[in-house]
Design a protein around this motif. Structure first.
Motif, PDB file in Angstrom:
ATOM      1  N   ASN A   1       0.819  -1.223   0.000  1.00  0.00           N
ATOM      2  CA  ASN A   1       0.000   0.000   0.000  1.00  0.00           C
ATOM      3  C   ASN A   1       0.848   1.266   0.000  1.00  0.00           C
ATOM      4  OD1 ASN A   1      -2.300  -1.583   0.051  1.00  0.00           O
ATOM      5  ND2 ASN A   1      -2.442  -1.542   2.290  1.00  0.00           N
ATOM      6  N   SER A   2       1.888   1.289   0.833  1.00  0.00           N
ATOM      7  CA  SER A   2       2.719   2.493   0.948  1.00  0.00           C
ATOM      8  C   SER A   2       3.932   2.462   0.019  1.00  0.00           C
ATOM      9  CB  SER A   2       3.191   2.663   2.394  1.00  0.00           C
ATOM     10  OG  SER A   2       3.913   1.519   2.810  1.00  0.00           O
ATOM     11  N   ASP A   3       4.177   1.311  -0.618  1.00  0.00           N
ATOM     12  CA  ASP A   3       5.285   1.159  -1.547  1.00  0.00           C
ATOM     13  C   ASP A   3       6.618   1.534  -0.888  1.00  0.00           C
ATOM     14  OD1 ASP A   3       6.390   0.443  -4.008  1.00  0.00           O
ATOM     15  OD2 ASP A   3       6.426   2.522  -4.710  1.00  0.00           O
ATOM     16  N   ASN A   4       6.815   1.061   0.349  1.00  0.00           N
ATOM     17  CA  ASN A   4       8.098   1.307   1.012  1.00  0.00           C
ATOM     18  C   ASN A   4       8.484   0.104   1.852  1.00  0.00           C
ATOM     19  OD1 ASN A   4       6.597   1.493   3.377  1.00  0.00           O
ATOM     20  ND2 ASN A   4       6.512   3.721   3.311  1.00  0.00           N
ATOM     21  N   PHE A   5       9.658   0.174   2.472  1.00  0.00           N
ATOM     22  CA  PHE A   5      10.239  -0.944   3.199  1.00  0.00           C
ATOM     23  C   PHE A   5      10.430  -0.578   4.665  1.00  0.00           C
ATOM     24  CE2 PHE A   5      11.423  -1.501  -1.172  1.00  0.00           C
ATOM     25  CZ  PHE A   5      11.411  -2.872  -1.385  1.00  0.00           C
ATOM     26  N   LYS A   6      10.507  -1.622   5.478  1.00  0.00           N
ATOM     27  CA  LYS A   6      10.815  -1.460   6.893  1.00  0.00           C
ATOM     28  C   LYS A   6      11.718  -2.596   7.323  1.00  0.00           C
ATOM     29  CE  LYS A   6       8.769  -1.345  11.518  1.00  0.00           C
ATOM     30  NZ  LYS A   6       7.524  -1.501  12.310  1.00  0.00           N
ATOM     31  N   ARG A   7      12.768  -2.278   8.097  1.00  0.00           N
ATOM     32  CA  ARG A   7      13.640  -3.308   8.651  1.00  0.00           C
ATOM     33  C   ARG A   7      12.886  -4.012   9.777  1.00  0.00           C
ATOM     34  NH1 ARG A   7      15.478   0.685   5.255  1.00  0.00           N
ATOM     35  NH2 ARG A   7      17.737   0.863   5.220  1.00  0.00           N
ATOM     36  N   ILE A   8      12.908  -5.322   9.799  1.00  0.00           N
ATOM     37  CA  ILE A   8      12.149  -6.045  10.817  1.00  0.00           C
ATOM     38  C   ILE A   8      13.069  -6.976  11.595  1.00  0.00           C
ATOM     39  CG2 ILE A   8      10.047  -5.935   9.432  1.00  0.00           C
ATOM     40  CD1 ILE A   8      10.382  -8.917   8.896  1.00  0.00           C
ATOM     41  N   GLY A   9      12.706  -7.189  12.843  1.00  0.00           N
ATOM     42  CA  GLY A   9      13.383  -8.161  13.683  1.00  0.00           C
ATOM     43  C   GLY A   9      14.570  -7.631  14.447  1.00  0.00           C
ATOM     44  N   GLN A  10      15.181  -6.545  14.007  1.00  0.00           N
ATOM     45  CA  GLN A  10      16.400  -6.064  14.656  1.00  0.00           C
ATOM     46  C   GLN A  10      16.140  -5.648  16.093  1.00  0.00           C
ATOM     47  OE1 GLN A  10      17.668  -2.909  12.064  1.00  0.00           O
ATOM     48  NE2 GLN A  10      18.619  -4.283  10.584  1.00  0.00           N
ATOM     49  N   GLU A  11      15.047  -4.911  16.315  1.00  0.00           N
ATOM     50  CA  GLU A  11      14.782  -4.431  17.665  1.00  0.00           C
ATOM     51  C   GLU A  11      14.352  -5.558  18.593  1.00  0.00           C
ATOM     52  OE1 GLU A  11      10.950  -4.553  15.470  1.00  0.00           O
ATOM     53  OE2 GLU A  11      12.991  -3.893  15.014  1.00  0.00           O
ATOM     54  N   LYS A  12      13.987  -6.720  18.027  1.00  0.00           N
ATOM     55  CA  LYS A  12      13.567  -7.863  18.837  1.00  0.00           C
ATOM     56  C   LYS A  12      14.666  -8.910  18.989  1.00  0.00           C
ATOM     57  CE  LYS A  12       9.290  -6.438  19.419  1.00  0.00           C
ATOM     58  NZ  LYS A  12       8.747  -6.098  20.743  1.00  0.00           N
ATOM     59  N   GLY A  13      15.825  -8.692  18.390  1.00  0.00           N
ATOM     60  CA  GLY A  13      16.929  -9.620  18.606  1.00  0.00           C
ATOM     61  C   GLY A  13      17.403 -10.382  17.399  1.00  0.00           C
ATOM     62  N   LEU A  14      16.961 -10.016  16.179  1.00  0.00           N
ATOM     63  CA  LEU A  14      17.475 -10.678  14.978  1.00  0.00           C
ATOM     64  C   LEU A  14      18.849 -10.089  14.670  1.00  0.00           C
ATOM     65  CD1 LEU A  14      16.953 -12.681  12.683  1.00  0.00           C
ATOM     66  CD2 LEU A  14      15.955 -10.805  11.366  1.00  0.00           C
ATOM     67  N   LYS A  15      19.891 -10.737  15.186  1.00  0.00           N
ATOM     68  CA  LYS A  15      21.244 -10.196  15.075  1.00  0.00           C
ATOM     69  C   LYS A  15      21.886 -10.515  13.739  1.00  0.00           C
ATOM     70  CE  LYS A  15      21.942 -10.657  20.056  1.00  0.00           C
ATOM     71  NZ  LYS A  15      22.762 -11.279  21.126  1.00  0.00           N
ATOM     72  N   ALA A  16      21.421 -11.543  13.048  1.00  0.00           N
ATOM     73  CA  ALA A  16      22.034 -11.954  11.792  1.00  0.00           C
ATOM     74  C   ALA A  16      21.819 -10.887  10.724  1.00  0.00           C
ATOM     75  CB  ALA A  16      21.439 -13.286  11.336  1.00  0.00           C
ATOM     76  N   THR A  17      22.790 -10.789   9.804  1.00  0.00           N
ATOM     77  CA  THR A  17      22.708  -9.806   8.722  1.00  0.00           C
ATOM     78  C   THR A  17      22.600 -10.465   7.348  1.00  0.00           C
ATOM     79  OG1 THR A  17      25.123  -9.692   8.699  1.00  0.00           O
ATOM     80  CG2 THR A  17      23.955  -8.054  10.026  1.00  0.00           C
ATOM     81  N   PHE A  18      22.975 -11.760   7.259  1.00  0.00           N
ATOM     82  CA  PHE A  18      22.857 -12.502   6.004  1.00  0.00           C
ATOM     83  C   PHE A  18      21.604 -13.374   6.087  1.00  0.00           C
ATOM     84  CE2 PHE A  18      27.144 -11.175   6.207  1.00  0.00           C
ATOM     85  CZ  PHE A  18      27.662 -11.144   4.916  1.00  0.00           C
ATOM     86  N   ILE A  19      20.578 -13.046   5.338  1.00  0.00           N
ATOM     87  CA  ILE A  19      19.316 -13.807   5.368  1.00  0.00           C
ATOM     88  C   ILE A  19      19.256 -14.615   4.080  1.00  0.00           C
ATOM     89  CG2 ILE A  19      16.847 -13.663   5.749  1.00  0.00           C
ATOM     90  CD1 ILE A  19      18.536 -12.371   7.956  1.00  0.00           C
ATOM     91  N   ARG A  20      19.714 -15.874   4.162  1.00  0.00           N
ATOM     92  CA  ARG A  20      19.863 -16.694   2.949  1.00  0.00           C
ATOM     93  C   ARG A  20      18.586 -17.411   2.561  1.00  0.00           C
ATOM     94  NH1 ARG A  20      25.004 -16.655   1.449  1.00  0.00           N
ATOM     95  NH2 ARG A  20      26.627 -16.170   2.978  1.00  0.00           N
TER      96      ARG A  20
END
Length: 980
Positions: free
Chosen positions: A546-565
């Motif tokens: 709907n808004s045609d944009n992105f949001k980073r998810i999981g980081q504030e809850k503890g998703l420490k990984a940066t490579f999402i394979r």
């Protein structure tokens, strides 16, 4: 399973561990032949028994009240926390002392709190004592067939309270509240030593023997089932144990039986599957158990199981058996390549996986058969390329295989033949294969997207140069959403294919609503139809349509990984991420759970987990195939970790010394000496499995009002505390951020120096008050005497001063009188001078008037003569000359100068009062002020007296002189105001 080990390098005194327990506070007590080691997660302290006793440990026990008991070859020892040593338990009863000093093989604490002991002499006796005062009482129990050659070897109490006892000759006894009676089991065991007894949830007994295998005894039906090592039992799963010397047993809460063997490692019997699994030492695997001879198995905190070994020290592991594994040896994988394997579960249930850089494997789970596919340059119809990057099954059950250099392979499983698609060899680095909404297959390679129909013909190609908006030709992943839109991840941004064209998304600097990274590794769709996008090094994104944009998810809850394979959703709508750190699960509520190698989940390197049929999640690599039910894998990390202090160092002016710290004592209080400059405390937690992911907060009450976050740091230092009481509190947080309910507390008292002590301060205060009081009293007396002397002196000085004052006063009077006379003389001189000037002004004015009158008379006479004389031009000129003489202002100038000397401020004040008056008005005011008559004024102005009257009247109006006020009064007021 992943094992961790504690060895000589960690400080244990012996590699042979007889027994191990973890106490209620979290300390691990390790029994060796040399004594007892106590491990706190950071260091080990060793306790040796009395040298003359030369006691070897048999078993240990923590009582219900927390005391540590050790049964040894030379008696029963108890740990004295205050003395920080083990002491031999003694009794006033000489008979009991004999038994307490014997070789005690086994000891347990019954549900009623009594201790039950069996020794090598064939004696069974119970103990009851007040653990606080050491008053020991005992009772001898009858043991049928008891003899020195048949002694108790194991005692066990089941959940119903029944007491069972195994013996050195293989008998199994049951206690009937009066005596031990033999059971029917004895005829099955053939006099083999019983090492251990436990029971499952069904009440069946499991009995481990010394060489005769494992028995399962149904106490209700007296049925016995024996498990012995089978021939050629070399796999990691079987119908029986892998070694007949069963030394120890443990039944966990999930009804699994853990079996320690002498040479066969750790065996696991899963009741639900009726299968045995084996975990053995592997010198090439740092996560394997340290030794294959296991003497004791003991449960610990946080779902840890401790195993004591003969040669390898202490091994421990997480009791997480929701993971299942097919070892690489069964899959034909021999290499140790760190490159992970891609895995696919086909519709018929077969598992397809890549073997690193060694081709393809097909595993039939029903038969266990493995089919190997390896590239052979001499076989043109076989697999082309061993380094496989992608797998996909189409509607016709054909397996599409994308390779790094071998192009595109398509395998027909029924015939085992490889089909050749159009331009199959021209495609390199095939990372992605996906089906679109029309059933066509999209193949992503390093040369863009190639679209095939079911006949393996190319119907479309999409590249950067085709003017349709594709952001890069290097395709890394693809996904079809519920709207049949094709999402294409590339090395340079994300693309979505709609209406024949691509729309691209790229990262934008300093725009948090844009894509976080340009290299896309994975794409999926969430339950709310948002698109999940995994990146290379920049975490996970969520795209909102709907808004045609992105949001980073999981980081504030503890998703420490940066490579999402890899990304997929399970049946419960949880998001599963295959990352460089392991697996991460994001719940619909946004909570993150991370799983790593400590949970049996390896990091993902160019591979990803896949969701198969029936809710199974599959992973593959050089460890083989690991799989589990999505709902079964949960963090089994307790949040209630005990935090305890391990060491205290005190620093004073003379250096550093260790404090006599006994942190296992209740209500321990640290006393800081007066000369303490700084002290350092070290602490740890009972989480021995994953301590680096535990963080801490502390608060020193008396100094801090809020909790201070110190991360994973396990050391605190404080310096120069003011004297007084403090309370240090520390609490832990696990890797999911859950706070422990247990708070470690250490009471601290900072001792004052001699001068800071209360009684010294009071004494000094009283002494000071006494000194002040004495000083004040002496001072008052001194001041009183000084006052008397001062009064005498003052009287003398007063008289002298009065005489001097009178003389000075008289001199001042004389001086003032002389000054007054001088002033009067000056005043008189001024008055004389003023009178002289005034008289001179008046006389001069009168002379002017007389001159003017004379001239006026001469003018009249000449005028009369002129009238009589016809030739009168000369006379008329004389008259004119006289008029001019009468109108000259020079005389008036002289008048003004003289008037200014007499009245210097009169004209100035007059102009200040009435700035609009004329020079003629000023002249008139001056004449009036000098008391000139109207006649004289008329003569001076050359006008009639009546005209002077009119001029005086007009002047009063201009000067706003009131009717009842004279010119004299007005001029006096004017002079007074000016002076003010």
């Amino acid at each position: 399973m992943q094992f961790q080990n504690i060895t000589f390098e960690d400080g244990i005194s012996d590699s042979r561990i007889e027994h191990v327990i973890q106490d209620k506070k979290g300390f691990v007590w390790i029994a060796t032949r040399l004594g007892i080691d106590r491990y706190n997660g950071q260091n080990i302290k060793s306790y040796k028994f009395l040298q003359e006793k030369q006691a070897g440990t048999n078993t240990m026990l923590q009582t219900q009240k927390g005391n540590i008991l050790v049964a040894t070859t030379r008696g029963l020892f108890i740990f004295d926390a205050k003395k920080d040593l083990f002491e031999l338990l003694k009794s006033e009863d000489s008979v009991l002392n004999t038994h307490l000093n014997s070789n005690i093989h086994t000891i347990i604490q019954l549900k009623n709190g009594k201790l039950l002991c069996g020794n090598a002499n064939g004696t069974v006796f119970s103990l009851s004592f007040e653990e606080n005062d050491g008053n020991v009482k005992h009772q001898m129990l009858n043991f049928s067939n008891g003899s020195n050659s048949n002694h108790p070897s194991s005692i066990f109490q089941d959940t119903k309270g029944t007491i069972w006892m195994g013996t050195s000759q293989g008998d199994l006894f049951v206690f009937n509240e009066k005596e031990f009676l033999n059971t029917t089991f004895s005829k099955y065991n053939h006099n083999t030593y019983i090492n251990d007894i436990t029971a499952d949830s069904n009440g069946k007994l499991w009995i481990g023997t010394k060489g005769n295998g494992l028995f399962n005894f149904d106490v209700n039906t007296n049925e016995v089932k024996q498990y012995k090592k089978q021939l050629n039992n070399n796999d990691n799963i079987s119908e029986s144990i892998n070694n007949n010397f069963v030394i120890c047993l443990y039944a966990d809460k999930n009804d699994n039986i853990w079996i320690g063997t002498d040479g066969g490692g750790l065996n696991l019997y899963k009741n639900k599957k009726n299968k045995f699994y084996y975990f053995q030492s592997d010198s090439n695997n740092k996560f394997s158990i340290s030794d294959n001879a296991i003497l004791h198995i003991s449960p610990g905190e946080d779902n840890i199981i401790w195993t004591a070994t003969v040669h390898g020290g202490l091994s421990y592991f997480k009791n997480n058996i929701s993971l299942y594994n097919i070892p690489p040896s069964k899959l034909g994988i021999r290499n140790k390549d760190k490159q992970g394997s891609r895995i696919l579960e086909s519709k018929n249930g077969d598992l397809w996986l890549t073997a690193g850089r060694n081709g393809l494997r097909r595993y039939n789970r029903r038969t266990g058969k493995v089919t190997v596919f390896i590239s052979d340059p001499n076989n043109k119809s076989g697999l082309s390329g061993n380094n496989i990057l992608s797998l996909y099954e189409d509607n016709q059950n054909r397996i599409w295989i994308g390779t790094l250099y071998g192009g595109l392979n398509i395998l027909e499983p029924k015939t085992g033949t490889f089909l050749k698609a159009e331009n199959w060899s021209g495609l390199k680095a095939v990372f992605a294969i996906e089906k679109d909404g029309n059933g066509n297959i999209w193949v992503g390679s390093n040369s863009g997207v190639t679209v095939y129909n079911n006949n393996l013909k190319i119907i479309n190609t999409y590249t950067v140069g085709s003017n349709i908006g594709l952001s890069s030709n290097v395709i890394t992943c693809m996904f079809k959403d519920v709207k049949d839109d094709m999402w294409v991840g590339t090395a340079k941004g994300l693309n979505v294919f709609k209406q024949g064209k691509f729309k691209s998304y790229l990262p934008k600097k300093e725009d948090s609503t844009s894509l976080s990274g340009s290299r896309i590794l994975s794409i999926a769709e969430d339950d709310d139809l948002s698109i999940l996008v995994g990146t290379y090094g920049y975490g996970l994104n969520r795209y909102f349509r709907n808004s045609d944009n992105f949001k980073r998810i999981g980081q504030e809850k503890g998703l420490k990984a940066t490579f999402i394979r890899g990304l997929f959703l399970d049946d419960e709508k949880n998001i599963w991420c295959s990352t460089n750190l392991g697996l991460s699960k994001i719940t619909p509520a946004g909570m993150v759970q991370n799983f790593n190698s400590y949970d049996g989940i390896e990091p993902f390197n160019n591979n990803k987990a896949e969701l198969g049929h029936n809710g199974y999640i599959y992973m593959a690599g050089n460890f083989g195939i690991t799989y589990f039910k999505a709902e079964d894998l949960a963090n089994n990390y307790s949040k209630d970790h005990n935090v305890f202090f391990t060491n205290i160092s005190l620093i004073n002016k003379n250096g550093i010394k260790e404090a006599p710290f006994k942190n296992y004592l209740e209500n321990y209080k640290l006393i800081l000496p007066p000369d303490n400059v700084m002290f350092t405390l070290r602490f740890t937690t009972s989480n021995y499995w994953d301590p680096k992911n535990i963080s801490y907060k502390y608060k020193l009450e008396g100094l801090h009002e809020t909790w201070q976050n110190i991360g994973n740091n396990k050391t605190l230092s404080f310096s120069n505390l003011n004297p007084g009481d403090y309370s240090l509190k520390i609490k832990a947080f696990n890797r999911e951020g859950l706070e422990s309910t247990h708070i470690a507390t250490l009471n601290i008292y900072a001792s004052p120096s001699f001068w800071e002590k209360t009684w010294v301060k009071i004494s000094l205060l009283l002494s000071f008050i006494a000194i002040i009081f004495g000083f004040v009293k002496w001072r008052v007396s001194t001041i009183k005497k000084q006052k008397q002397n001062l009064n005498i002196l003052i009287n003398q000085k007063t008289k002298l001063v009065e005489a001097q004052n009178r003389k000075i006063y008289q001199n001042n009077i004389d001086l003032l009188n002389a000054e007054k006379a001088n002033q009067q003389l000056k005043q008189k001189q001024l008055e004389n001078e003023l009178n002289f000037k005034t008289n001179e002004l008046t006389n001069r004015t009168l002379r002017e008037i007389h001159k003017n009158n004379l001239l006026d008379k001469i003018k009249d006479d000449i005028s009369k003569v002129a009238k009589q004389n016809k030739d009168s031009k000369s006379l008329k000129s004389i008259v004119t000359l006289i008029d001019n003489t009468l109108n000259l202002d020079k005389d008036w100038d002289d008048f003004y100068n003289l008037f200014q000397q007499v009245q210097p401020s009169f004209i100035k004040n007059l102009l200040k009062e009435s700035p609009k008056i004329t020079d003629r008005d000023i002249k008139l005011c001056a004449l009036i002020h000098l008391n000139f008559s109207s006649q004289h004024i008329a003569t001076l102005f050359g006008i009639s007296e009546s005209s002077v009257k009119v001029a005086r009247h007009r002047l009063r109006k201009k000067l706003k002189i009131e009717e009842n006020q004279t010119f004299k009064e007005f001029f006096e007021r004017l002079t007074t105001h000016a002076a003010t």
